[in-house]
Design a protein around this motif. Structure first.
Motif, PDB file in Angstrom:
ATOM      1  N   ALA A 219       0.818  -1.209   0.000  1.00  0.00           N
ATOM      2  CA  ALA A 219       0.000   0.000   0.000  1.00  0.00           C
ATOM      3  C   ALA A 219       0.855   1.264   0.000  1.00  0.00           C
ATOM      4  CB  ALA A 219      -0.937   0.002   1.214  1.00  0.00           C
TER       5      ALA A 219
ATOM      6  N   HIS B  17      -9.766  -1.582  -4.934  1.00  0.00           N
ATOM      7  CA  HIS B  17      -8.324  -1.776  -5.022  1.00  0.00           C
ATOM      8  C   HIS B  17      -7.691  -1.897  -3.634  1.00  0.00           C
ATOM      9  CE1 HIS B  17      -8.470  -0.875  -9.319  1.00  0.00           C
ATOM     10  NE2 HIS B  17      -9.233   0.167  -9.028  1.00  0.00           N
ATOM     11  N   ASP B  18      -8.405  -1.472  -2.620  1.00  0.00           N
ATOM     12  CA  ASP B  18      -7.881  -1.525  -1.253  1.00  0.00           C
ATOM     13  C   ASP B  18      -8.226  -2.848  -0.559  1.00  0.00           C
ATOM     14  OD1 ASP B  18     -10.599  -1.056  -1.213  1.00  0.00           O
ATOM     15  OD2 ASP B  18     -10.549   0.274   0.514  1.00  0.00           O
TER      16      ASP B  18
ATOM     17  N   HIS C 174      -6.812   3.482  -0.109  1.00  0.00           N
ATOM     18  CA  HIS C 174      -5.822   2.780   0.707  1.00  0.00           C
ATOM     19  C   HIS C 174      -5.600   3.481   2.044  1.00  0.00           C
ATOM     20  CE1 HIS C 174      -4.965   0.493  -2.925  1.00  0.00           C
ATOM     21  NE2 HIS C 174      -4.195  -0.313  -2.206  1.00  0.00           N
TER      22      HIS C 174
ATOM     23  N   VAL D  23       1.407   2.252  -3.476  1.00  0.00           N
ATOM     24  CA  VAL D  23       0.197   2.790  -4.091  1.00  0.00           C
ATOM     25  C   VAL D  23      -0.018   4.243  -3.667  1.00  0.00           C
ATOM     26  CG1 VAL D  23      -2.308   2.572  -4.249  1.00  0.00           C
ATOM     27  CG2 VAL D  23      -0.874   0.526  -4.258  1.00  0.00           C
TER      28      VAL D  23
ATOM     29  N   LEU E 150      -5.779  -4.559   2.044  1.00  0.00           N
ATOM     30  CA  LEU E 150      -5.732  -3.951   3.374  1.00  0.00           C
ATOM     31  C   LEU E 150      -6.979  -4.286   4.173  1.00  0.00           C
ATOM     32  CD1 LEU E 150      -4.224  -0.358   2.931  1.00  0.00           C
ATOM     33  CD2 LEU E 150      -3.253  -2.272   4.211  1.00  0.00           C
TER      34      LEU E 150
END
Length: 546
Positions: A280, A339-340, A295, A283, A343
């Motif tokens: 992350a 996209h996160d 993120h 990113v 996490l």
């Protein structure tokens, strides 16, 4: 004291005046109305305070500040316009209280729309003009602060925090890693909260509100708070966004009390958290803004889950880090979810993995996770600073400070173990690792060799070689992922990166006798190693990270 007419009774300085006298004077426009026309809530109150390091303002300066605030908010606009009655009382050198009646002299409501925002804007101008500490302007994404009535109620009840603050933290932790409404509400119920759901005639769920069982109003009824009143991102529609877009991280969520727990589960969750956090970082530093914002928001969930499941010696600092970062998890850059997912999955596994005991592999992987999260939170601080999000950047830097403290607590023992193992490496093997270090990191080698954690790094390189890795290639790959020359202890950073990349046990305090690493290491009880007072230099928390 300052007031609408400059002649109001001053209970603080006139022994013949009382608060009742002041109240009667301010309430005259209200009492002049017919009883049915009197507003139920007609009192406006605010406080204005200087920063601890500001100079002491004079009575005249405070009086002028009060007049500017009531004019800016529309309470008493001046310029011949009818205003409300108000008074400002100086309670101490550093602050005043302004109280007003929200009925003008002719019985109308004042134009006080967004009075809070207007007061804040005027305060920023006053700070600049008077040379006071300038507060970063708000952007409307902050959670609502407790009211003075809520704070006084908490004091009377002996609570450390207000009900609003307790509920906000509990709801944040409930949503961390949750993948469905059912799981979210199950977590709220398991936490002991009272829940009321708002349902449309069609049966669709529209919203929710929560209450503490022992927080009651004067009629003995629970005091409920809608999610949106706790924080902007805790409304039901915003919570739904967290698991929308992509496939669910776990389509069949389990209740917390039935989730698998056992030896190694918390440690495994922390290892995956470290890996997700490190990815992350890249990113946030190089990705699209909307994806970076997602993120950063998901990082808040990871902090909440880690704080909830941490051992006692790190719990307070991690909880404070999560609380501080809550402000940094929201901004006006709309996050694109999906996209996160890595996490959010890490947050879910932390919550489901259960509490870590803080010893052995649990403790060492906690240190590893905190180390990686420090970089992620610092990257978030830097990202916010570049976007001009002053309050979010400050909140992320504060969270990073708490993570630094938590890291020092979590890492002391496992690094001490590795330090002792490195000290007992045979001379030829230690020399071999020194050669590797000088070949791969010639510009930092001497600094690393002088650090206490060099021995922990040497032990890690030796262990990686026994596990089948080429130490030089592994070290080069680790270093290539990020610059290191701003780290206060480069060795510390490299130890965790190497152990993560090589999939080595985070803690080797109990290596079995048949282990292939038994040759280089003397099997003796671990002792603490020397540690520096600061894990990182201060500038890193402001965005210059290793």
């Amino acid at each position: 004291m300052a007031s609408f007419d400059g002649m109001s009774p001053d209970p603080g300085r006139d022994p013949n005046a009382s608060l009742k006298d002041l109240q009667k004077l301010l309430d005259q426009p209200v009492m002049a109305l017919a009883k049915h026309a009197r507003p139920a809530k007609h009192v406006w109150h605010t406080s204005v305070r200087t920063a601890p390091k500001d100079r002491t303002l004079s009575d005249e300066e405070w009086a002028d500040i009060a007049r500017r605030i009531v004019a800016a908010t529309g309470i008493d606009p001046g310029d011949g316009q009818l205003g409300c009655r108000w008074a400002a009382v100086r309670h101490a050198d550093n602050h005043i209280h302004i109280i007003a009646t929200l009925v003008t002299e002719d019985g109308h409501r004042p134009d006080d729309y967004r009075s809070g925002a207007r007061a804040q804007a005027e305060a920023r101008l006053i700070e600049k003009e008077l040379g006071l500490h300038e507060v970063a302007p708000g952007d409307g994404t902050a959670a609502r602060r407790p009211t003075s009535a809520e704070r006084h109620k908490a004091e009377r009840q002996g609570r450390e925090r207000t009900a609003r603050e307790e509920l906000r933290e509990t709801v944040r932790r409930a949503v961390a890693g949750a993948s469905s409404e059912e799981e979210f509400f199950d977590r709220l119920a398991d936490a002991g909260l009272l829940i009321r759901k708002r349902v449309a005639p069609s049966g669709d769920l529209l919203g929710y509100k929560v209450a503490l069982p022992d927080d009651r109003n004067k009629d003995g009824e629970p005091v409920f708070y809608p999610g949106a009143r706790l924080a902007p991102d805790l409304s039901l529609p915003r919570i739904r966004e967290r698991w929308s877009g992509n496939a669910q991280v776990n389509p069949t969520p389990q209740r917390e009390d039935t989730v698998r727990t056992g030896p190694g589960v918390p440690a495994a969750a922390r290892r995956r958290t470290a890996s997700a956090a490190w990815q992350a970082v890249l990113v946030v530093e190089h990705g699209d803004d909307a994806v970076a914002a997602a993120h950063i928001a998901a990082a808040g969930e990871v902090l909440d889950a880690l704080a909830k499941t941490s051992a006692a010696h790190t719990r307070r600092e991690l909880r404070d880090a999560a609380t501080a970062f809550e402000r940094a998890s929201r901004c006006h850059v709309r996050a694109v979810r999906g996209h996160d997912r890595a996490l959010r999955q890490a947050a879910r596994e932390l919550a489901h993995g259960g509490p870590a005991l803080g010893r052995g592999e649990d403790g060492a992987t906690t240190a590893m996770a905190i180390d990686m999260l420090f970089f992620l939170i610092t990257a978030a601080a830097h990202w916010h600073a570049k976007k001009g999000h002053a309050q979010q950047a400050a909140a992320a830097r504060q969270a990073a400070e708490h993570l630094r403290s938590a890291y020092q607590e979590a890492a002391a023992h496992p690094l001490g173990v590795l330090y002792q193992r490195g000290r007992r490496l045979n001379r030829s093997l230690l020399q071999q690792q020194t050669v590797v270090l000088r070949e791969v990191l010639p510009e930092l080698a001497e600094q690393i060799l002088a650090e206490p954690s060099w021995y922990a790094l040497a032990a890690t390189l030796a262990e990686a070689e026994v596990a089948g890795h080429d130490p030089a290639s592994l070290l080069a790959g680790t270093v290539g992922r990020r610059e290191l020359d701003t780290a206060d202890s480069v060795s510390d950073v490299l130890v965790w990166r190497l152990r993560q990349m090589a999939d080595l046990p985070a803690d080797t305090s109990e290596v079995p006798e048949h282990s292939a690493v038994k040759g280089p290491f003397a099997m003796r009880p671990a002792a603490s190693r020397p540690t520096s007072s600061n894990r990182y230099r201060g500038e890193e928390a402001a965005g210059n990270t290793p």
